[in-house]
Design a protein around this motif. Structure first.
Motif, PDB file in Angstrom:
ATOM      1  N   TRP A 360      63.538  50.960  57.210  1.00 15.99           N
ATOM      2  CA  TRP A 360      64.381  49.823  56.832  1.00 15.99           C
ATOM      3  C   TRP A 360      65.681  50.295  56.182  1.00 15.99           C
ATOM      4  CZ3 TRP A 360      63.483  46.719  51.782  1.00 15.99           C
ATOM      5  CH2 TRP A 360      64.395  45.671  51.700  1.00 15.99           C
ATOM      6  N   ILE A 361      65.578  51.138  55.170  1.00 10.87           N
ATOM      7  CA  ILE A 361      66.759  51.707  54.505  1.00 10.87           C
ATOM      8  C   ILE A 361      66.589  53.221  54.472  1.00 10.87           C
ATOM      9  CG2 ILE A 361      68.164  51.787  52.409  1.00 10.87           C
ATOM     10  CD1 ILE A 361      66.959  49.065  51.642  1.00 10.87           C
ATOM     11  N   GLN A 362      67.374  53.908  55.250  1.00  8.13           N
ATOM     12  CA  GLN A 362      67.276  55.363  55.282  1.00  8.13           C
ATOM     13  C   GLN A 362      67.509  55.933  53.882  1.00  8.13           C
ATOM     14  OE1 GLN A 362      69.373  57.447  58.462  1.00  8.13           O
ATOM     15  NE2 GLN A 362      69.652  55.496  59.536  1.00  8.13           N
ATOM     16  N   GLU A 392      71.074  45.684  55.586  1.00 11.65           N
ATOM     17  CA  GLU A 392      71.228  45.285  56.992  1.00 11.65           C
ATOM     18  C   GLU A 392      71.374  46.491  57.900  1.00 11.65           C
ATOM     19  OE1 GLU A 392      70.799  42.318  57.995  1.00 11.65           O
ATOM     20  OE2 GLU A 392      70.771  41.309  56.051  1.00 11.65           O
ATOM     21  N   GLY A 393      71.297  47.698  57.300  1.00 10.92           N
ATOM     22  CA  GLY A 393      71.293  48.908  58.111  1.00 10.92           C
ATOM     23  C   GLY A 393      72.580  49.705  58.109  1.00 10.92           C
ATOM     24  N   GLU A 394      73.568  49.305  57.308  1.00 13.05           N
ATOM     25  CA  GLU A 394      74.846  50.012  57.302  1.00 13.05           C
ATOM     26  C   GLU A 394      74.875  51.106  56.237  1.00 13.05           C
ATOM     27  OE1 GLU A 394      78.492  47.763  57.690  1.00 13.05           O
ATOM     28  OE2 GLU A 394      77.367  45.931  58.150  1.00 13.05           O
TER      29      GLU A 394
END
Length: 472
Positions: A360-362, A392-394
């Motif tokens: 979900w969140i690196q 949101e993945g950014e």
């Protein structure tokens, strides 16, 4: 007279296995009634039980974590009683030779270690589930045969708070061990409490009352506190507490009598003839050890400098604390990471959508956010905006660069804005001279406005104070 409670706890824990305790049928929680069953579950003639190896391994793992003496020869017994939810007319359990005995389990109660004695831990099968509709009773056999561990403590608790802390700690333990999901709301963990009161200083126990099927940590504490009060009132009125089974009524926040125990039920236990004794081998006994929740809390407190509160909140969510372990490999800003995890991340868990945290969140993205905050690259307000994009993945670094969201720390630039604000509002200097703190906040606000919110508020505040002090 002062009284104290004497409390023991029995917990039934459903195990997370692929199949049932003595049959190859799948576990059936949430499935259409009577679809996750086979011939053994409904006791068809000629069927024989076969022990689930994975369930035994789970039992050994918990027995080891609770520091029990483990019986390496597994034997089962029959508990005979006739009820509509028990298709065989008996339950397969371990009455005479439980898997584990005489364990010790350390828990935290208000940041203090309390050692709870475990009387026994044994394996058994669950019953079917009944649904009462008016005068009719429907039975769903999906739950019949689900692997259970029953964990029985000694009467080591004196308050509802201690008992609730134990149930919560055991729930967390089985989740950490990976042997159960520990969901009390779904019945995966069910709790019965035995409670009596006695005069302080008396060694003999009072008359025991059992509270059945408590389904939440808060209800454990509330039911015990109510029952202590009720039993005390009974004794002080000159009456006798009776041996009975009660349940907790959530609506009225009280315990309610279910049935009086006038005699001890004779379950006519005898050795289960269809299951031969099983000797446990090294493959089951030599399982990999894991760091237990209390040990992890203490490590976070002693080695990382986290408060007991922060460490406890973090460890209560195993996925979250495992993610924390990944993050601290690349940063020493432990407190800052914990704040974002336990406050901001937990508030948006719905966005996770079942994905592992690291997917979900690196972790590298989370570290980018922490580094940007620590180096004053962005303000706390900007950090919230970056965080919203990160979940949101950014990449935070990309968001900061794309948005031009760089915090201004340059003193000459900030001083120029301060002078501009004071020239436009000269009365502020007199207000400050007269002790008005509002004037200080006003100037800082004007500087934030002139910088379009990009100035470092801490530096701006310090420079405004220094400038105003010089002018008076």
């Amino acid at each position: 007279m002062n009284y104290e409670a004497v409390i023991g706890i029995e917990i039934h824990c459903e195990l997370k296995t692929e199949t049932k305790m003595f049959s190859g049928a799948p576990l059936g929680y949430g499935q259409r009634p009577n679809t996750a069953i086979n011939e053994i579950d409904i006791s068809m003639p000629g069927t024989l039980p076969q022990v689930n190896k994975q369930a035994v391994a789970h039992g050994v793992k918990l027995a080891q974590a609770l520091n029990c003496d483990i019986d390496t020869l597994v034997r089962f017994d029959r508990k005979n009683y006739f009820y509509s939810d028990l298709p065989k007319g008996y339950q397969i359990t371990q009455q005479f030779y439980p898997l584990g005995r005489d364990g010790l389990f350390n828990i935290l109660v208000n940041d203090d270690i309390k050692t709870v004695r475990i009387n026994r831990l044994h394996m058994e099968e669950d019953t079917a589930k009944q649904f009462h509709e008016g005068e009719n009773t429907l039975i769903d056999f999906n739950r019949a045969g689900t692997p259970l561990l029953e964990i029985v403590t000694e009467a080591d608790f004196r308050t509802g708070e201690e008992a609730a802390a134990y149930v919560d700690a055991l729930r967390l333990l089985v989740v950490y061990l990976g042997i159960s999901d520990g969901r009390m709301d779904e019945g995966s963990l069910r709790c019965d409490v035995n409670i009596s009161i006695r005069p302080v200083g008396q060694e003999a126990f009072g008359t025991k009352v059992e509270i059945k099927n408590l389904n939440s940590i808060s209800n454990v504490q509330k039911s015990i506190e109510y029952e202590i009060k009720r039993q005390t009132e009974v004794v002080e009125s000159g009456e006798a507490v009776i041996t009975e089974t009660r349940r907790f009524d959530e609506k009225h926040q009280s315990t309610v009598s279910m049935r009086v125990k006038e005699s001890v039920v004779d379950y006519r236990y005898f050795v289960e003839p269809n299951i031969a004794p099983i000797r446990l081998g090294a493959g089951i006994m030599d399982q990999q050890e894991i760091e237990l929740p209390v040990a992890r809390i203490m490590r976070y407190n002693e080695s990382l400098g986290l408060s007991m509160y922060d460490a406890s909140v973090l460890v209560k969510n195993k996925e979250l604390t495992d993610y924390f372990e990944l993050l601290i490999q690349d940063t020493s800003e432990y407190k800052l990471v914990v704040n974002w995890l336990t406050q901001d991340i937990l508030s948006v868990l719905d966005k996770k959508e079942g994905r592992p945290f690291e997917v979900w969140i690196q972790p590298k993205y989370f570290i980018e956010l922490i580094d940007a905050i620590k180096t004053d690259t962005i303000s706390s307000k900007q950090a919230k905006e970056v965080f919203a994009k990160m979940v949101e993945g950014e990449s935070p670094k990309a968001v900061i660069e794309k948005s031009g969201m760089v915090q201004i720390n340059d003193e000459p630039t900030i001083l120029a804005w301060i002078e501009e604000a004071l020239e436009a509002n000269p009365q502020v200097i007199d207000d400050y001279r007269n002790g008005s703190n509002k004037s200080l906040k006003f100037v800082v606000g004007q500087v934030m406005k002139l910088s379009k919110g990009q100035v470092n508020p801490r530096i701006a505040n310090e420079l405004v104070v220094r400038t105003l002090d010089k002018k008076i």
